[in-house]
Design an enzyme around this catalytic site. Structure first.
Site, PDB file in Angstrom:
ATOM      1  CD  GLU A   1      -2.961   1.035   2.331  1.00  0.00           C
ATOM      2  OE1 GLU A   1      -3.266  -0.087   2.780  1.00  0.00           O
ATOM      3  OE2 GLU A   1      -3.491   2.085   2.717  1.00  0.00           O
TER       4      GLU A   1
ATOM      5  NE  ARG B   1      -9.642   0.667   8.907  1.00  0.00           N
ATOM      6  CZ  ARG B   1     -10.906   0.689   8.472  1.00  0.00           C
ATOM      7  NH1 ARG B   1     -11.774  -0.214   8.890  1.00  0.00           N
ATOM      8  NH2 ARG B   1     -11.310   1.603   7.617  1.00  0.00           N
TER       9      ARG B   1
ATOM     10  CD  GLU C   1      -8.720  -4.025   4.910  1.00  0.00           C
ATOM     11  OE1 GLU C   1      -9.573  -3.249   4.426  1.00  0.00           O
ATOM     12  OE2 GLU C   1      -7.778  -3.656   5.605  1.00  0.00           O
TER      13      GLU C   1
HETATM   14  N1  MTE Z   1      -6.766 -10.990  -1.793  1.00  0.00           N
HETATM   15  C1  MTE Z   1      -5.709 -11.462  -2.492  1.00  0.00           C
HETATM   16  N2  MTE Z   1      -5.852 -12.583  -3.211  1.00  0.00           N
HETATM   17  N3  MTE Z   1      -4.511 -10.810  -2.460  1.00  0.00           N
HETATM   18  C2  MTE Z   1      -4.327  -9.666  -1.729  1.00  0.00           C
HETATM   19  O1  MTE Z   1      -3.245  -9.098  -1.726  1.00  0.00           O
HETATM   20  N4  MTE Z   1      -5.364  -8.012  -0.219  1.00  0.00           N
HETATM   21  C3  MTE Z   1      -6.408  -7.775   0.774  1.00  0.00           C
HETATM   22  C4  MTE Z   1      -7.770  -8.119   0.222  1.00  0.00           C
HETATM   23  N5  MTE Z   1      -7.756  -9.393  -0.417  1.00  0.00           N
HETATM   24  C5  MTE Z   1      -5.438  -9.155  -0.987  1.00  0.00           C
HETATM   25  C6  MTE Z   1      -6.657  -9.863  -1.065  1.00  0.00           C
HETATM   26  C7  MTE Z   1      -6.446  -6.396   1.264  1.00  0.00           C
HETATM   27  S1  MTE Z   1      -5.348  -5.925   2.468  1.00  0.00           S
HETATM   28  C8  MTE Z   1      -7.373  -5.490   0.824  1.00  0.00           C
HETATM   29  S2  MTE Z   1      -7.479  -3.952   1.486  1.00  0.00           S
HETATM   30  C9  MTE Z   1      -8.323  -5.832  -0.240  1.00  0.00           C
HETATM   31  O2  MTE Z   1      -8.121  -7.154  -0.738  1.00  0.00           O
HETATM   32  C10 MTE Z   1      -8.139  -4.825  -1.350  1.00  0.00           C
HETATM   33  O3  MTE Z   1      -8.887  -5.116  -2.462  1.00  0.00           O
HETATM   34  P1  MTE Z   1     -10.429  -4.698  -2.622  1.00  0.00           P
HETATM   35  O4  MTE Z   1     -10.599  -3.333  -2.092  1.00  0.00           O
HETATM   36  O5  MTE Z   1     -10.634  -4.789  -4.070  1.00  0.00           O
HETATM   37  O6  MTE Z   1     -11.189  -5.711  -1.852  1.00  0.00           O
HETATM   38 MO1  MOS Z   2      -5.542  -3.448   2.781  1.00  0.00          MO
HETATM   39  S1  MOS Z   2      -4.496  -3.585   4.551  1.00  0.00           S
HETATM   40  O1  MOS Z   2      -6.349  -1.995   3.332  1.00  0.00           O
HETATM   41  O2  MOS Z   2      -4.309  -2.929   1.773  1.00  0.00           O
END
Ligand code: MTE
Ligand code: MOS
Length: 996
Positions: free
Chosen positions: A390, A469, A861
């Site tokens: 991020e 958070r 998340e």
């Molecule tokens: N799923 C996969 N396969 N790989 C990832 O790196 N990151 C997670 C989640 N799911 C992640 C994942 C995190 S930290 C977040 S914030 C969200 O995916 C971000 O994607 P979205 O906003 O499209 O759900």
């Molecule tokens: Mo997810 S920790 O908000 O990239």
């Protein structure tokens, strides 16, 4: 281990152990002890005593875990004794009832049990068949799934080398805090293939940058603040040459005292402040005190005053304690990787594995002093980000950009796993002190105060919003009328900790469930029963003043009680635990409520660019990045629905700052929410012009996917000849949200994601090993945009949470070096660690009450915290083991030390037997502990009866820090063996390796 018996007499034996010294050692004292003795129950007790003396480890033993290693070798001998006894009819009387079950956990009986999964989702009935394939709401596979599984997907380091391209290796600090005396790269220059050593003096722009605050040097100049802080990059013609040259660079340091752990930071009062909104403030409070008398006071003071009043009320139970939850490594499949390609006129194309192309562009622009319109930052996909990309990814691009600028050549920087782990930051460890009050009669929570400390590392990065958070989640799913949650961000000399799926939320919720467990034990009930009494209902108000318009957790809790057959299984487990001494099962339910939106309001915006081509296909670009979570698939489904074409006619190629500008990271789980709407707006703009042509071409209505594409093709072609724009951008800003820390007003979250999980585990009390027998998960994603992808996200998040709350453990050495730098020392869940029976369902018929894209909810998340149900199930299993230990008081005096790994105090229980000097009686124990059922237990024990099935002993709360590693589990499952080795002060165990 080997014994030779003649009749019942031991004539020869040999015992050797690994893990008790740098090499395998024999234990001749045991052989001497056994020689000539008859095989019997008594002899094993004596043998364990002998072993305790012969194989003693000091607390500061290299490798740490002194008590655990000693307990484990004793367990091993004990299991051996049981196995030998059980294998012979003649000896079997030495095995007591309830002991043999632990033998099935011996490795020689290891059975690969299968893993099964069941997934339920509810499709909006009747619609799917009329829609084109893959539109919003339908279950379609990940658009790049085939590429992922065949190895054809292109990740950053898979891009072919450009002519002239070079390779970089990072030179990083090896000291936690030190003055840099000199850096000498002369030996590196002699390495064949060496091209350059780039350091701070080569930076054309600014050297001070940061994720939010500019408090990091790109390359250190005079001081280093953590092991792993970059000093420069070595550039060479091959990755191997770059690495060899990097090791040849000599750095001289003058070491300074460092702060590593949270405790160190508290001791030194080493905190970051909460600026710029709250400058010079090192504590931040979320909370609300409803009682009139205290309203005028500061939140924390008011809560203190109220808590004082409550503690004088006989009808109020109070629990007070401290808990620690360790950090977590992202362990994405693809470590950080970036390629920088210079062009004419200071143009740069940066292609990297990043959740944040715009911040990459910004940092590269700053360090090079080149304006942003000349820098294109792109990302096709990541092999996982999980928050680790991020912000931290942006820095690696900045490092590489400096070298590329200096050399005017393209180059790439791809981190090895160990370097990635040791330099790029992890999930924040948290320490919390809490105090909670509940009404003894109504079992309602009355007040809770929490003081949180997270380990931020050497720079702020995202530690402040992570702490925020966490504070926003300290009440999890419970209505508590009076709260005060105070947070501090510790400034330490470890790499800067950063975002990780859940972003502090899981840590805050963990603290909540721990204090729920604690107060429940004080009330003589269970965490599950108490939770049920206190779940949020619609209309109740959170500690930050947000009124709730959904109470899905309440609804799902009732549902999961039924679908998981909770009551019957709980009773069966109770029976199982009474019948088995060294194998214990536990069952738990955990709920979660996750606030959806970036808590920094301005970040809740997204953009998109959509082109319709004349062949009826559509190219979509939006601000979000693909990290495996299926964002592109979901967003493409939104576009497919808008144009009424199948998903196959939509393509998303990459994320790039020249297509969609000024974006925010793909994070906070709102990727599909906000980018979906931005894309929808772009589609609608195009449809304004295209609509009339489409209406004409849609007679007759297309019925097949091919007809739908050709209809759009015809309409687009006609429109084009009429000079109608077939491209549009779209923009979205989440409405209705705001938050002001100073005024403490606003609505931080647009809506909440909810989930409930019920998990059963089995613990081997002798080794501390565990397996997850079954997990039932019920999760709220509104009207899912894509049920199979959402279920995949739920399963993935649950298992990642399982890792956090159980087996994963980040360890730093005293000198600030990360000890757990690879899969050899750092264990993430693998195939057999996932629940053996894994049942995941989506909450049906629950469209989001807020206006969201197709009434869906973000999913990335929120389910992660549900993995903590394994921790609480394990803890319930440990309580069962402690209950047996307490019950054995009935027959003999037994010293039992009090609880978790980090609890320094030793509590000693006696049962009316002669007490020696270091023995306190249980009345004393009960009063310091304030625990009522222990008194009950005591009177029952004094009768000498084993605990009856109707009134099982209820051991008091004990502290078990997270995650529930085998060490913590073994030491929490009391028995004669670990009680024997646990005579010392537990905190001493930390001297070898502080838990940062
Ligand atoms: N799923 C996969 N396969 N790989 C990832 O790196 N990151 C997670 C989640 N799911 C992640 C994942 C995190 S930290 C977040 S914030 C969200 O995916 C971000 O994607 P979205 O906003 O499209 O759900
Ligand atoms: Mo997810 S920790 O908000 O990239």
């Amino acid at each position: 281990m080997r014994v030779k018996l003649s009749g019942d007499i031991i004539v020869d034996s040999c015992f050797s152990f690994g893990g008790m010294a740098p090499f395998t050692i024999c234990c001749p004292a045991l052989s001497t002890y056994f020689a000539g003795k008859p095989w019997s129950r008594e002899i094993i007790d004596g043998a364990l005593e002998v072993m305790d003396k012969a194989l003693h480890l000091p607390h500061n033993v290299p490798g740490g875990q002194a008590e655990y290693r000693q307990s484990l070798t004793q367990s091993f001998l004990f299991k051996f004794f049981l196995q030998v006894s059980a294998s012979s009819h003649r000896l079997s009387s030495a095995v007591q009832p309830g002991e043999e079950s632990c033998l099935s956990h011996l490795t020689n009986n290891f059975v690969h049990e299968g893993v099964r999964g069941v997934q339920h989702s509810c499709f909006p009935s009747g619609t799917a068949s009329q829609e084109a394939k893959g539109q919003a709401g339908q279950s379609t596979k990940h658009m790049a799934g085939d590429l992922h599984v065949t190895g054809k997907a292109v990740y950053t380091d898979d891009m072919p080398l450009l002519p002239d391209e070079l390779h970089c290796e990072l030179l990083v600090s090896t000291k936690a805090r030190a003055k840099i005396v000199s850096i000498d790269a002369s030996a590196a220059e002699l390495v064949p293939g060496f091209v350059d050593f780039t350091s701070a003096k080569d930076i054309p722009g600014v050297n001070w940058v940061g994720s939010i605050l500019p408090d990091e040097e790109v390359f250190a100049t005079s001081q280093v603040y953590c092991v792993g802080q970059p000093l420069g990059v070595v550039v060479a013609t091959s990755p191997a040459a770059a690495k060899e040259a990097m090791f040849a660079v000599k750095v001289a340091y003058e070491e300074l005292p460092a702060v590593i752990s949270i405790e160190d930071a508290i001791h030194e009062r080493s905190y970051f402040d909460f600026g710029p909104a709250l400058p010079h403030q090192t504590a931040l409070t979320v909370g609300r005190v409803t009682s009139e008398r205290h309203r005028h006071m500061d939140k924390a003071e008011a809560l203190d005053a109220l808590m004082k009043e409550l503690s004088e009320d006989d009808n109020v139970a109070i629990a007070e304690g401290e808990i620690y939850l360790g950090g977590q490594e992202h362990f994405y499949l693809e470590p950080h990787a970036t390629r920088v390609e210079p062009g004419e006129n200071d143009e740069y194309i940066v292609t990297s594995s990043t959740q944040n192309p715009s911040k990459t562009q910004k940092l590269v622009s700053m360090v090079l002093g080149v304006p942003r319109h000349k820098i294109v930052s792109k990302c096709k996909r990541m092999g996982g980000g999980f928050g680790g990309k991020e912000t931290r990814s942006c820095f690696f691009s900045a490092y590489a950009a400096v070298a590329s600028h200096k050399l005017k050549r393209p180059l790439r920087l791809v981190l090895d796993r160990d370097v990635d782990m040791a330099t790029s930051g992890q999930r924040h460890a948290f320490l919390a002190r809490y105090k909670v009050a509940a009404d003894k009669t109504t079992k309602k929570l009355l007040a809770a105060s929490v003081e949180l400390f997270n380990n931020g590392g050497w720079s702020t990065d995202l530690s402040v919003p992570v702490c925020e958070r966490a504070l926003f989640h300290c009440e999890n799913v419970y209505f508590i009328p009076n709260t005060s949650f105070v947070g501090h961000v510790c400034k330490t000399n470890i790499p800067s900790n950063t975002a990780f799926r859940g972003f502090g939320g899981p840590q805050g919720m963990f603290v909540c469930e721990v204090y729920m467990d604690h107060i429940a034990r004080e009330l003589g009930t269970t965490r599950e029963a108490l939770a049920h009494e206190n779940l949020y209902r619609i209309g109740q108000i959170t500690p930050y003043g947000q009124e709730l318009d959904e109470d899905h957790v309440f609804v799902m809790w009732q549902k999961i009680l039924q679908t998981s057959d909770y009551e019957n299984r709980r009773k069966a487990i109770e029976q199982f635990n009474l019948a088995n001494r060294y194998v214990k099962r536990g069952l738990s339910i955990v709920g979660t409520k996750f606030g959806m939106s970036f808590t920094k309001t301005f970040m809740n915006q997204a953009g998109a660019l959509v082109h319709v081509y004349q062949d009826g296909t559509v190219l979509v670009t939006h601000g979000g990045t693909e990290m495996g979570q299926g964002l592109h698939t979901k967003v493409a489904q939104v576009a497919a629905s808008a144009f009424d074409i199948p998903l196959s006619a939509i393509y998303i190629s990459e994320t790039s700052t020249d297509k969609v500008a000024n974006t925010h990271p793909t994070a906070a789980s709102v990727g599909s929410d906000i980018n979906g709407f931005a894309v929808l707006e772009a589609c609608r703009k195009i449809l304004e012009g295209l609509g009339p042509y489409l209406s004409r071409c849609r007679t007759p209505q297309p019925t097949t996917d091919e007809e739908r594409i050709s209809t759009l093709a015809k309409a687009a072609t006609l429109a084009h000849f009429d000079r109608v724009n077939l491209s549009a951008n779209g923009f979205y800003a989440t409405p209705d949200i705001s938050w002001d820390w100073v005024k403490y007003t606003g609505k931080p979250f647009y809506y909440f994601g909810h989930g409930v999980a019920c998990t059963e585990v089995e613990v081997d009390a002798l080794t501390g090993d565990h397996k997850v027998i079954r997990a039932d998960v019920l999760h709220d994603v509104g009207n899912s945009l894509n049920p199979v992808i959402d279920i995949g996200q739920i399963e993935g998040a649950f298992v990642q949470g399982l890792g956090l709350f159980t087996i994963e453990q980040v360890v730093f050495n005293n000198n600030g070096h990360l000890f757990t730098k690879g899969p050899g020392t750092y264990k993430i869940p693998t195939a057999l660690d996932i629940p053996r029976d894994f049942r995941v369902s989506l909450l049906p018929n629950a469209p989001s009450k807020s206006s969201t894209i197709h009434s869906s909810k973000g999913v990335g998340e929120p389910p992660l915290f549900l993995g903590s149900s394994a921790y609480f199930a394990i803890k319930n299993a440990c309580y069962a083991a402690q209950r047996d230990a307490l019950a054995s008081l009935a027959s003999h005096s037994c010293k039992i030390s009090g609880g978790g790994l980090s609890q320094g105090t030793t509590r000693t229980l006696t049962n009316g037997c002669e007490s020696d000097e270091d023995t306190i009686d249980t009345t004393d124990c009960a009063s310091t502990n304030g625990h009522t059922s222990l008194n009950g237990a005591q009177s029952e024990l004094q009768t000498g009866d084993p605990p009856s099935k109707a009134s099982p002993l209820s051991p008091p709360y004990f502290r078990m820090d997270g995650g529930a590693t085998s060490e913590r589990i073994r030491l929490s499952c009391w028995d004669d063996m670990n009680v024997r080795v646990r005579k010392g002060d537990f905190d001493a165990a930390r001297h070898w390796a502080p838990l940062a």
